[in-house]
Design a protein around this motif. Structure first.
Motif, mmCIF file in Angstrom:
data_model
loop_
_atom_site.group_PDB
_atom_site.id
_atom_site.type_symbol
_atom_site.label_atom_id
_atom_site.label_comp_id
_atom_site.label_asym_id
_atom_site.label_seq_id
_atom_site.Cartn_x
_atom_site.Cartn_y
_atom_site.Cartn_z
ATOM 1 N N PRO A 10 0.834 -1.213 0.000
ATOM 2 C CA PRO A 10 0.000 0.000 0.000
ATOM 3 C C PRO A 10 0.865 1.258 0.000
ATOM 4 C CG PRO A 10 -0.820 -1.595 1.604
ATOM 5 C CD PRO A 10 0.505 -2.114 1.127
ATOM 6 N N GLY A 11 0.429 2.252 -0.744
ATOM 7 C CA GLY A 11 1.167 3.505 -0.826
ATOM 8 C C GLY A 11 2.100 3.591 -2.015
ATOM 9 N N THR A 12 2.298 2.469 -2.720
ATOM 10 C CA THR A 12 3.234 2.463 -3.844
ATOM 11 C C THR A 12 2.783 3.398 -4.959
ATOM 12 O OG1 THR A 12 3.882 0.182 -3.361
ATOM 13 C CG2 THR A 12 4.370 1.019 -5.571
ATOM 14 N N LEU A 13 1.496 3.357 -5.305
ATOM 15 C CA LEU A 13 1.015 4.176 -6.414
ATOM 16 C C LEU A 13 1.114 5.666 -6.091
ATOM 17 C CD1 LEU A 13 -2.113 2.233 -7.738
ATOM 18 C CD2 LEU A 13 0.302 1.992 -8.360
ATOM 19 N N VAL A 14 0.813 6.047 -4.861
ATOM 20 C CA VAL A 14 0.935 7.459 -4.485
ATOM 21 C C VAL A 14 2.394 7.887 -4.521
ATOM 22 C CG1 VAL A 14 0.564 9.137 -2.641
ATOM 23 C CG2 VAL A 14 -1.184 7.421 -3.136
ATOM 24 N N GLN A 15 3.301 7.008 -4.130
ATOM 25 C CA GLN A 15 4.728 7.329 -4.219
ATOM 26 C C GLN A 15 5.169 7.513 -5.672
ATOM 27 O OE1 GLN A 15 6.770 4.196 -2.128
ATOM 28 N NE2 GLN A 15 5.823 4.688 -0.158
ATOM 29 N N LEU A 16 4.454 6.862 -6.598
ATOM 30 C CA LEU A 16 4.764 6.975 -8.023
ATOM 31 C C LEU A 16 3.871 7.998 -8.712
ATOM 32 C CD1 LEU A 16 5.126 3.170 -8.873
ATOM 33 C CD2 LEU A 16 6.974 4.848 -8.723
ATOM 34 N N ALA A 17 3.293 8.923 -7.945
ATOM 35 C CA ALA A 17 2.324 9.862 -8.498
ATOM 36 C C ALA A 17 2.889 10.657 -9.660
ATOM 37 C CB ALA A 17 1.828 10.805 -7.400
ATOM 38 N N ALA A 18 4.097 11.179 -9.520
ATOM 39 C CA ALA A 18 4.681 11.996 -10.592
ATOM 40 C C ALA A 18 4.918 11.149 -11.840
ATOM 41 C CB ALA A 18 5.981 12.630 -10.110
ATOM 42 N N TYR A 19 5.423 9.934 -11.658
ATOM 43 C CA TYR A 19 5.668 9.049 -12.798
ATOM 44 C C TYR A 19 4.355 8.686 -13.490
ATOM 45 C CZ TYR A 19 6.543 4.733 -15.355
ATOM 46 O OH TYR A 19 6.580 3.762 -16.337
ATOM 47 N N LEU A 20 3.344 8.324 -12.720
ATOM 48 C CA LEU A 20 2.068 7.917 -13.300
ATOM 49 C C LEU A 20 1.389 9.081 -14.026
ATOM 50 C CD1 LEU A 20 0.786 5.656 -10.399
ATOM 51 C CD2 LEU A 20 1.383 4.903 -12.706
ATOM 52 N N HIS A 21 1.545 10.278 -13.511
ATOM 53 C CA HIS A 21 0.958 11.429 -14.203
ATOM 54 C C HIS A 21 1.710 11.709 -15.501
ATOM 55 C CE1 HIS A 21 -0.705 15.491 -14.842
ATOM 56 N NE2 HIS A 21 -1.729 15.031 -14.141
ATOM 57 N N ALA A 22 3.026 11.545 -15.469
ATOM 58 C CA ALA A 22 3.804 11.738 -16.697
ATOM 59 C C ALA A 22 3.433 10.695 -17.751
ATOM 60 C CB ALA A 22 5.296 11.673 -16.389
ATOM 61 N N ARG A 23 3.099 9.483 -17.320
ATOM 62 C CA ARG A 23 2.711 8.426 -18.258
ATOM 63 C C ARG A 23 1.311 8.638 -18.826
ATOM 64 N NH1 ARG A 23 4.818 3.224 -18.530
ATOM 65 N NH2 ARG A 23 3.268 3.049 -20.211
ATOM 66 N N THR A 24 0.425 9.277 -18.067
ATOM 67 C CA THR A 24 -0.988 9.352 -18.453
ATOM 68 C C THR A 24 -1.496 10.760 -18.738
ATOM 69 O OG1 THR A 24 -1.738 9.573 -16.158
ATOM 70 C CG2 THR A 24 -1.466 7.327 -17.017
#
Length: 390
Positions: free
Chosen positions: A301-315
């Motif tokens: 838990p918390g992994t996706l929020v830690q990757l917030a900047a990366y996930l926003h850059a991807r999407t």
């Protein structure tokens, strides 16, 4: 015109339907498919109902199907849109003079316009189901796509006939499949069905030279059924409707005015979710909700929020792109038995949206195997067992 309304015969179900097909609710642009989706509840499967950790996962595993329908998730635009649409549509439940107002769902490509339009339809269907006695013949919502041929009233009537399953061939008994104008029959069917909302999706496909034919037809249909509200969904929907209503506006100026009154087009906007230093919360909330929906054995838990900047850059904040990325990643982690989503895995997923350079993709792990793999007789036994279960 042939006014005799016939329901199209439903083909008999095959004797051995695969379980994967049984889960398909059918096309959204049919009353059966729409109602099945509107009334369906997607329940996360328990890990106890899935393949145990360390064993091979087959394509019939419930977690694979579930992660294919993981989203939609709630964004501010979605919550606001459903609330505002409900406010407009409740008025249509009661008789009042004049034509009901129409509205639009607009936004850039892949922002989630069709998703919001469908959700508005589902919410309105649920509202009517909850407050009124059950009635199998009541259909408060009709969902259609803009037809491929938009040249005349006949072709605009066909998506409505398809939604209700009405036979529109001139003489199906003699195999003469030339369609007839179904405006009369669909008007009567919608009046009896208590239709109050018609969703027209994909209006960006209406070309400028087709606009008058299209909206002349739809507005005439609304004149016959004045309590219907049209929800027009598509890229540039607000501008398309402004042009369409402008074509029908009186040329006489209002008294005491030196220019015509502005055209009122209530518009619900669907935009990519922002992620900036000033606005980090909404994007992180979306990712937190997505993580709570995951059903993986080892995900932290918390992994996706830690990757917030990366996930926003991807999407770029697109719900469609985020859905594709996370659903594929979850399914891949199940099939490879890693059972967790991390950046390394996400960098192997292609969505067509800010993908990593193809030549730089990491090597993929081989799918997990079990003792049946490589043994034709053991594999045949597993396949026979699956067939007997279906």
């Amino acid at each position: 015109m042939n006014d005799h309304v016939r329901a199209r015969p439903v083909p008999a179900a095959k004797a051995a339907t695969h379980p994967l097909h049984l889960a398909d609710p059918g096309p959204l642009a049919t009353k059966e498919g729409f109602l099945a989706r509107a009334r369906r509840t997607v329940t996360p499967p328990g890990l106890q109902d899935s393949a145990p950790l360390g064993t091979k996962v087959r394509l019939t595993d419930p977690r694979l199907a579930y992660h294919g329908t993981l989203l939609p998730l709630e964004t501010d635009d979605f919550a606001r849109g459903v609330h505002l649409a409900r406010t407009m549509l409740v008025k249509n439940l009661y008789d009042s003079p004049g034509r009901s107002p129409n509205f639009a769902v607009d936004g850039p490509r892949l922002a989630g316009k069709s998703l919001l339009a469908a959700r508005i339809g589902f919410a309105f269907q649920g509202l009517v189901d909850h407050h009124f006695p059950a009635d199998a013949d009541r259909h408060p919502v009709v969902y259609i796509h803009v037809p491929h041929d938009r040249s005349d009233a006949l072709h605009w009537s066909l998506p409505f006939a398809e939604y209700f399953g009405l036979e529109h061939s001139r003489s199906p008994e003699t195999m003469n499949h030339r369609s007839v104008d179904m405006t009369g029959p669909i008007t009567r069917v919608m009046e009896r069905a208590g239709t109050r909302l018609v969703i027209v999706d994909g209006i960006e496909y209406i070309k400028d030279n087709e606009r008058q034919t299209a909206f002349d037809y739809l507005f005439r249909l609304q004149d016959a059924l004045p309590r219907i509200t049209f929800l027009f969904c598509g890229i540039g929907a607000q501008g398309i409707l402004h042009h369409a209503l402008g074509d029908h506006r009186s040329k006489a100026p209002a008294a005491g005015a030196d220019r015509p009154a502005p055209l009122g087009i209530p518009t619900l906007w669907v935009r990519p979710v922002p992620y900036t230093a000033a606005e980090p919360d909404q994007w992180c909330n979306v990712l937190d909700d997505a993580e709570k929906n995951l059903r993986l054995y080892k995900h932290q838990p918390g992994t996706l929020v830690q990757l917030a900047a990366y996930l926003h850059a991807r999407t770029d904040g697109s719900m469609h792109a985020l859905n594709q990325l996370l659903c594929q990643a979850a399914q891949t982690s199940i099939l490879q038995q890693t059972e967790a989503i991390d950046r390394k895995l996400l960098e192997t997923i292609l969505t067509g949206y800010n993908d990593p350079t193809y030549d730089c993709l990491p090597a993929l792990a081989e799918p997990a195997t079990d003792e049946a793999d490589g043994d034709p007789q053991a594999q045949a036994r597993l396949d026979d067992a699956e067939q007997s279960d279906s």
